[in-house]
Scaffold this motif. Structure first.
Motif, short mmCIF file in Angstrom:
data_model
loop_
_atom_site.label_atom_id
_atom_site.label_comp_id
_atom_site.label_asym_id
_atom_site.label_seq_id
_atom_site.Cartn_x
_atom_site.Cartn_y
_atom_site.Cartn_z
N SER A 40 0.74 -1.35 -0.19
CA SER A 40 0.01 -0.24 0.15
C SER A 40 0.97 1.19 -0.04
O SER A 40 2.13 1.16 0.04
N THR A 41 0.17 2.38 -0.36
CA THR A 41 0.96 3.68 -0.02
C THR A 41 1.48 3.93 1.30
O THR A 41 2.75 4.53 1.45
N GLU A 42 0.59 3.60 2.33
CA GLU A 42 1.34 3.56 3.47
C GLU A 42 2.67 2.79 3.71
O GLU A 42 3.42 3.39 4.38
N VAL A 43 2.57 1.55 3.29
CA VAL A 43 3.79 0.87 3.35
C VAL A 43 4.94 1.18 2.52
O VAL A 43 6.11 1.37 3.04
N ALA A 44 4.61 2.01 1.58
CA ALA A 44 5.74 2.81 0.62
C ALA A 44 6.29 3.82 1.43
O ALA A 44 7.51 4.25 1.45
N HIS A 45 5.45 4.63 2.29
CA HIS A 45 5.72 5.79 2.69
C HIS A 45 6.39 5.80 4.24
O HIS A 45 7.42 6.38 4.44
N GLU A 46 5.47 5.16 5.07
CA GLU A 46 5.88 5.04 6.55
C GLU A 46 7.25 4.36 6.91
O GLU A 46 8.02 4.96 7.57
N PRO A 47 7.69 3.41 6.21
CA PRO A 47 9.30 2.84 6.36
C PRO A 47 10.20 3.97 6.09
O PRO A 47 11.18 3.92 6.70
N ILE A 48 10.06 4.49 5.04
CA ILE A 48 11.04 5.65 4.50
C ILE A 48 10.81 6.81 5.32
O ILE A 48 12.13 7.31 5.73
N ALA A 49 9.88 7.32 5.91
CA ALA A 49 9.79 8.14 7.12
C ALA A 49 10.28 7.72 8.36
O ALA A 49 11.46 8.57 9.03
#
Length: 261
Positions: free
Chosen positions: A176-185
């Motif tokens: 998901s978009t969340e999984v793409a964004h949150e670990p990088i954040a």
């Protein structure tokens, strides 16, 4: 063949049934256990126990209850090791998986005895945290996946195998978009706090870093922070070194293990 299991909320695969040591394999950003299969199959030739995980929120594993911060995911890996009563474990992590792996082993130096980082974002050059923060911002609202695809494609060389490129692009589009964004954040926060520096300072056991044609690490800085580390670089490979040039990577891992185990 591999067998599927679940422990501590993490889905994982086992390869082989050896008893000469244990290897825990950790994929990177938006990946799954399949990204580590070339390493897994190589390590089974050592008659070792090989475990390749789907990190929380990736592959077949459910999302983590406490979010995607580096230390939280490292805690999940430590919980898995405790649940399986793993001892004398060498952890092999690719990319962001290497950062999670470093934080994992630095938090339990009795259980974990070796670490292999495959082109991971540790000991980076000046401005590394800023660059990761910028990437995280670009991914936050990337509901179409166009930004993610552009980033993934940039990790390959012009002469990379197009079939491999398309397989990786397709696989990494699944989370998901969340999984793409949150670990990088979470990575940006970790690097901003110099969590990688602190973890490398705590880790006084064998370490192998294998870089790509454009490594994320600053080799000189890494050597200063981890003077006992073996540092190698592949030839003719982009970021996914274990997939593009598995023979080179596996040979370096074998030589490192020969010298340190």
């Amino acid at each position: 063949m591999s067998d599927r299991h679940t422990a501590a909320g993490i889905r994982y695969r086992t390869y082989g049934h050896g008893h000469r040591g244990t290897f825990l394999l950790v994929h990177g950003w938006c990946g799954n256990h399949e990204f580590m299969e070339p390493v897994a199959r190589h390590l089974t030739t050592r008659h070792a126990r090989v475990i390749a995980v789907d990190m929380p929120g990736h592959g077949e594993s459910p999302p983590p209850p406490d979010g995607y911060a580096v230390e939280h995911l490292a805690g999940r890996l430590r919980a898995l090791a405790v649940a399986l009563d793993l001892r004398d474990v060498v952890v092999v992590g690719h990319s962001l998986g290497g950062v999670w792996s470093l934080a994992t082993v630095a938090g339990d130096r009795d259980r974990f005895t070796g670490l292999v980082l495959l082109d991971s974002a540790v000991a980076g050059p000046p401005g590394a945290a800023d660059a990761v923060e910028q990437t995280a911002r670009s991914l936050r609202d990337d509901t179409s996946g166009a930004v993610r695809e552009s980033i993934v494609r940039s990790y390959f060389l012009p002469r990379s195998d197009p079939r491999l490129v398309e397989w990786v692009v397709t696989a990494m589009a699944t989370p998901s978009t969340e999984v793409a964004h949150e670990p990088i954040a979470g990575l940006a926060t970790f690097l901003r706090a110099e969590g990688d520096v602190a973890a490398l300072a705590r880790w006084d056991r064998p370490l192998l870093f294998v870089g790509s044609n454009a490594p994320f690490a600053d080799y000189a800085r890494l050597a200063e922070l981890a003077p006992r580390a073996d540092i190698g670089q592949t030839v003719g490979s982009g970021h996914f070194v274990q997939l593009e040039v598995p023979a080179q990577v596996n040979a370096m891992i074998s030589r490192h293990l020969q010298l340190t185990r």
